[in-house]
Design a protein around this motif. Structure first.
Motif, mmCIF file in Angstrom:
data_model
loop_
_atom_site.group_PDB
_atom_site.id
_atom_site.type_symbol
_atom_site.label_atom_id
_atom_site.label_comp_id
_atom_site.label_asym_id
_atom_site.label_seq_id
_atom_site.Cartn_x
_atom_site.Cartn_y
_atom_site.Cartn_z
ATOM 1 N N THR A 326 0.826 -1.141 -0.124
ATOM 2 C CA THR A 326 -0.053 -0.172 -0.091
ATOM 3 C C THR A 326 0.840 1.204 -0.044
ATOM 4 N N VAL A 327 1.995 1.300 -0.738
ATOM 5 C CA VAL A 327 2.830 2.286 -0.930
ATOM 6 C C VAL A 327 2.392 3.350 -1.608
ATOM 7 N N ALA A 328 2.855 4.702 -1.779
ATOM 8 C CA ALA A 328 2.136 5.854 -2.606
ATOM 9 C C ALA A 328 2.747 5.308 -3.933
ATOM 10 N N ALA A 329 1.912 5.851 -5.034
ATOM 11 C CA ALA A 329 2.326 5.566 -6.360
ATOM 12 C C ALA A 329 3.876 6.043 -6.616
ATOM 13 N N GLN A 330 4.420 5.569 -7.659
ATOM 14 C CA GLN A 330 5.741 5.949 -8.072
ATOM 15 C C GLN A 330 5.458 6.995 -9.275
ATOM 16 N N LEU A 342 -4.834 1.648 -1.722
ATOM 17 C CA LEU A 342 -5.743 0.875 -2.033
ATOM 18 C C LEU A 342 -6.736 1.277 -3.041
ATOM 19 N N VAL A 343 -6.908 0.859 -4.045
ATOM 20 C CA VAL A 343 -7.579 1.524 -5.115
ATOM 21 C C VAL A 343 -8.719 0.632 -5.524
ATOM 22 N N ALA A 344 -10.044 0.977 -6.052
ATOM 23 C CA ALA A 344 -10.853 0.176 -6.601
ATOM 24 C C ALA A 344 -11.022 0.596 -8.124
ATOM 25 N N THR A 384 -11.106 0.505 5.296
ATOM 26 C CA THR A 384 -11.373 1.845 5.270
ATOM 27 C C THR A 384 -10.086 2.980 4.970
ATOM 28 N N HIS A 385 -8.943 2.036 4.958
ATOM 29 C CA HIS A 385 -7.529 2.924 4.876
ATOM 30 C C HIS A 385 -6.653 2.057 4.126
ATOM 31 N N ILE A 386 -5.604 2.523 3.565
ATOM 32 C CA ILE A 386 -4.556 1.878 2.814
ATOM 33 C C ILE A 386 -3.378 1.208 3.879
ATOM 34 N N ASP A 387 -3.380 1.876 5.096
ATOM 35 C CA ASP A 387 -2.499 1.442 6.130
ATOM 36 C C ASP A 387 -3.362 0.378 6.668
ATOM 37 N N ALA A 388 -2.964 -0.923 6.667
ATOM 38 C CA ALA A 388 -3.511 -1.851 7.564
ATOM 39 C C ALA A 388 -3.431 -1.644 9.096
ATOM 40 N N VAL A 446 -4.645 -6.678 8.773
ATOM 41 C CA VAL A 446 -5.883 -6.507 9.220
ATOM 42 C C VAL A 446 -6.658 -7.351 10.195
ATOM 43 N N LEU A 447 -6.533 -8.516 9.913
ATOM 44 C CA LEU A 447 -7.174 -9.638 10.701
ATOM 45 C C LEU A 447 -6.427 -9.634 12.024
ATOM 46 N N LYS A 448 -5.259 -9.561 12.002
ATOM 47 C CA LYS A 448 -4.536 -9.454 13.374
ATOM 48 C C LYS A 448 -4.796 -8.585 14.186
#
Length: 950
Positions: A326-330, A342-344, A384-388, A446-448
């Motif tokens: 989930t790193v920022a785009a290059q 995290l993109v739809a 809800t977030h790109i950072d797990a 996320v589950l953890k």
């Protein structure tokens, strides 16, 4: 309104684009290099949007010889063959230009600069402002005409630059722009193989023109010029005359400027769409063509019944994309053509599918029962977030058969979500179930955070593609486009929001979320079915199953644990760094005799090279400023103390802003610790990378940089940090895979490898090796495997090139196995098309066959180095897996928390240290045995902070 004509020097811009991205080329999902196409198109679009030209044309060279070739058969003879990827880009680029309805101007017998010069003067005569878009210095001669300028587009972080006659004269240190051809006649042009007068450089040429005005006058007065310079001029008279003619741009080419032909017109959007789809210019396509730009055509809808008997619609469905860690785009050198986090993205599934919403207790029970009967489950989370570490669950999706998908929405209430997860607990805990996912580490993490772990084996499609195509991009949209023909659309379109104001899956109505999420699992399963035979076909199953897949759970635990940071220390250190930086800053002003903005490269360059005159040959950047980078200043350090003070100021201010002040802001409010994110599928060599924070870049070579490691501390007084580091692992790998007898024996005997190397190179006993000789040998040991030659070694060590050459020659004589390995691995690569590590990690290097020696040389250096770096990467990954397994088996409470290069850091319970230290060392040494009986060694230390432990 002033009419503005822009004339683009096509090949100059295409070469610039290609080489600007050569270290990180843009490769399509089909393996096509599109660096040149992307860079050129971005430049073209930026000019249209920013400069608002009324008229525009693109000028090309042709393959036909010109008058210059007739006059001088060696004209441009020393130029390399153009790289194959660059040549293959030309038809695409011309299609793009024509789709923009921009004229392509080319004429046999003339070069692009001749055409541009002719048209530029014609248009200027007609009242136009004319901008010649090129990085070529020769064009300065054309600025004799009013209203004609050189336009240098943005590149490598520099802004665009517009040059007029005055700036050209300043650049060349001449009085009139007409003298550009005189100066080129005198000094020549190595790029075009224009000889000039041998031994006359730019500064000498400028000095001669100040006195004699023209090249002809210089030659006429050659007998009056004394000394060696006069001899050179008299001997080079004919070359100078010919060189001036070769450098003169022809302005009477048989082409005419008809303004209607050059006027910007409406674009041919269908053709642009076709080309952009083919080249996978997704974001650029949206930018140019708007929201109507789509990668694929829609598929028909269908109707099916679900697992629970309800009728569902099969339609265009939406797909969640998780990018690597989930790193920022290059961003490229020319712009941004990727998605972020995290993109739809929307896809058209042109096969029948059945996506079902699972909400009631009965439906969930039926789903769990069904899933329990399967051998493997494809799984994905919506959050809800790109950072797990910050994300909340919005839903779970599952798939066990292609075309099938189930979506279980989770409410915002955490307790209610926990209740839903509890129903899947036994399924998650099953050791026999195999779980498939795309970047599944995100889902595990996320589950953890909800207290659940997956016990079974994993299959990560992102990692499968990584070992199959290490150089490729592997976001879900690209993989689905390449293998399943899906159309991507961003989440903001699904939600109806634009730009930075993107929503989250919480805002999507459940029915849409069902299709969006269920298809994510479905597509991932379909990709897995494609990748399994490809892993076998590419013979990369071992590295995937032994190193990459098992490492996912290790990294999940490490990211979850995080590391404690001593904020008090960082705050105090920030004050200290600021105080010391101020001392350096004041020292600089005192020595300069003037106060200025030390952070301004422009002002600093003027002080160093105009006021203090530290280097009369100081180089300038493309923007006309003096170069003041660290490499430039380091070479001047012996001349003036001010340089040391400048470097000291820069080091301290960078440490303060990048690390000391930034780390406290990264602390997770829930844990009080910093949780870095590890990326497995980024570095082509197999190395892990990290971000937020980037641990790989924390400086350790300077005392001030090392101090930052003091900020990383144990979680409490019952813990202590343990650090374990491989000893000279890359050199051990070099020795092992080359089989060089001298280097292998030195390692077997436990000698200091750099001392042993120095003894061999200088032909002296090891006991007589000096500290300086050891340092030079160390530089050769590490440099030679990265393709370093005498020039690079001389530059690194500050020694004469002749001494550097002698050291390298002696090295190759004493360590013949190393030289043989380098030759053999390049030949292997030319035969097979790839190189590989001991574990079987492959890197394909198609440029190894290039006729362009720059491109081929880069591939050859990668061929030599990749098996070495890759094997080191494989080794520490295997060690991490073994250590993690052993710590869990022995139910230790200590935790592995950091990995940086060849080092592992543990937050250890003090009572477990005596157990942990031998466990770590044994696992590291035994992780990947090396051939030729070269031993693997590691060292371990402990301490109350990372610096002490290391």
């Amino acid at each position: 309104m002033q009419k503005k004509l822009f004339l683009l020097d096509a090949m100059a811009l295409i070469y610039r684009a290609y080489y600007g991205l050569i270290r990180s080329p843009r490769i399509t999902s089909a393996g096509k290099n599109t660096s040149a196409q992307f860079g050129f198109t971005t430049t073209l679009i930026d000019i249209i949007n920013k400069e608002k030209p009324t008229h525009l044309a693109v000028c090309f060279d042709t393959h036909a010889p010109t008058e210059r070739h007739t006059d001088f058969t060696d004209y441009k003879a020393n130029r390399q063959e153009a790289p194959e990827d660059l040549l293959q880009s030309l038809p695409d680029i011309k299609r793009i230009i024509e789709a923009f309805n921009i004229p392509v101007v080319e004429l046999d017998g003339y070069e692009a600069d001749d055409i541009i010069g002719t048209v530029a003067w014609q248009a200027a005569d007609a009242g136009y402002e004319v901008y010649m878009v090129t990085p070529d210095k020769d064009y300065g001669q054309l600025l004799i005409h009013d209203h004609v300028y050189i336009y240098k587009p943005p590149f490598m972080g520099n802004k665009e630059e517009i040059l007029d006659a005055k700036k050209i004269c300043e650049k060349w240190d001449i009085q009139r722009v007409e003298q550009v051809i005189d100066i080129l006649g005198l000094m020549g042009d190595a790029v075009d193989n224009i000889p000039g007068i041998k031994g006359v450089g730019e500064k000498t040429a400028a000095k001669l023109l100040k006195e004699y005005d023209t090249l002809e006058n210089v030659l006429a007065n050659a007998d009056n010029i004394t000394g060696a310079l006069g001899e050179k001029i008299r001997a080079g008279k004919e070359d100078a005359i010919m060189s001036k003619k070769l450098a003169t741009i022809i302005t009477k080419v048989p082409v005419e400027f008809h303004e209607e032909n050059y006027r910007l017109k409406d674009w041919n959007k269908p053709v642009l769409t076709e080309v952009f789809v083919e080249l996978e210019f997704k974001t650029l396509g949206k930018r140019v063509l708007g929201d109507s730009f789509n990668a694929f055509h829609a598929a028909p809808e269908a109707q099916q019944t679900d697992l629970f008997g309800a009728v569902v619609d099969t339609k265009k469905s939406d797909i969640s994309r998780k990018t690597e860690s989930t790193v920022a785009a290059q961003s490229s050198l020319f712009g941004d053509d990727t998605s972020t986090g995290l993109v739809a993205e929307k896809n058209i599934n042109n096969t029948d599918h059945d996506y079902q919403l699972v909400q009631t207790d009965e439906e969930i029970a039926n789903l769990v029962s069904y899933l329990s009967e399967q051998a493997e489950i494809c799984f994905d989370t919506e959050t809800t977030h790109i950072d797990a570490n910050e994300a909340e669950l919005v839903g779970l999706s599952f798939s066990c058969r292609p075309g099938e998908g189930f979506y279980v929405p989770c409410p915002a209430d955490r307790a209610a979500t926990m209740a839903i997860l509890q129903k899947f607990k036994d399924l998650f805990a099953s050791p026999t179930m195999k779980w498939i996912g795309q970047n599944i580490k995100y889902d595990l993490l996320v589950l953890k955070w909800y207290g659940f772990e997956i016990a079974g084996e994993l299959f990560d499609t992102m990692l499968a593609h990584y070992v199959i195509e290490p150089e490729g991009r592997r976001s879900m949209d690209l993989l689905s486009a390449q293998y399943l023909q899906y159309e991507p659309v961003h989440i903001d379109e699904l939600i109806g929001k634009k730009g930075k104001n993107q929503g989250t899956m919480r805002e999507v109505e459940v029915e849409k979320a069902k299709d969006y999420a269920a298809e994510d699992a479905d597509i991932t399963l379909q990709l897995k079915n494609i990748f399994v035979p490809l892993l076998k076909e590419k013979a990369v199953e071992r590295v995937f199953s032994e190193a990459e897949n098992p490492l996912v759970k290790v990294l999940t635990d490490m990211e979850f644990e995080g590391v404690k940071v001593d904020v008090g220390f960082l705050n105090d250190y920030s004050v200290e760094l600021e105080r010391e930086a101020k001392i350096f800053e004041n020292n600089v002003y005192e020595q300069a005799g003037v106060r200025f903005n030390l952070a301004s490269p422009k002002q600093l360059g003027e002080v160093l090279f105009e006021k203090l005159k530290l280097d009369p040959k100081a180089k300038k950047t493309k923007t006309g400023q003096y170069a003041t980078g660290e490499d430039v200043l380091s070479k001047l350090a012996h001349q003036h103390k001010i340089v040391d003070d400048i470097l000291g100021f820069r080091q301290l201010t960078k440490l303060k802003s990048t690390y000391v002040d930034a780390l406290p802001l990264m602390i997770n409010s829930k844990t009080g610790r910093v949780h870095t994110s590890y990326a497995q599928a980024v570095a082509v060599t197999g190395r892990l990378s990290s971000n937020n924070p980037n641990l790989q870049n924390i400086p350790i070579r300077s005392d001030r940089g090392k101090e930052i490691r003091k900020a990383f501390v144990p979680r409490d007084s019952n813990h202590i940090l343990v650090s374990a580091d491989y000893s000279q692992i890359e050199l051990r790998i070099v020795a092992a895979i080359s089989g060089d007898p001298n280097m292998c024996e030195a390692f077997r005997q436990g000698k200091d490898i750099h001392t042993a190397t120095a003894a061999k190179v200088y032909g002296i006993p090891e006991s007589e090796v000096t500290k300086e000789q050891r340092y030079k040998a160390k530089s050769v040991n590490f440099g030679i495997i990265y393709g370093q030659g005498a020039f690079g070694l001389a530059d690194n060590l500050g020694i004469a090139r002749s001494e550097a050459k002698e050291i390298i020659d002696n090295y190759k004589k004493e360590f013949t196995g190393i030289t043989k390995y380098m030759d053999d691995i390049v030949n292997f690569c030319k035969d097979k098309g790839y190189v590989e590590t001991i574990l079987g990690r492959k890197r394909w290097l198609k440029d190894i066959y290039s006729s362009n020696f720059t491109v081929r040389g880069y591939a050859e250096r990668n061929a030599v180095n990749s098996p070495i770096q890759g094997t080191a990467a494989d080794m520490i990954k295997l060690a991490m897996i073994k250590i993690h397994h052993e710590m869990k088996s022995q139910k230790l409470q200590s935790r592995m928390i950091l990995q940086v290069h060849d080092e592992l850091v543990f937050d250890a319970v003090k009572e477990e240290v005596d157990i942990l230290k031998p466990l770590i060392l044994n696992c590291m040494k035994a992780a990947l045995p090396l051939p030729n009986e070269v031993p693997v060694e590691a060292e371990v230390g402990i301490g109350d902070n990372w610096l002490v432990a290391h």
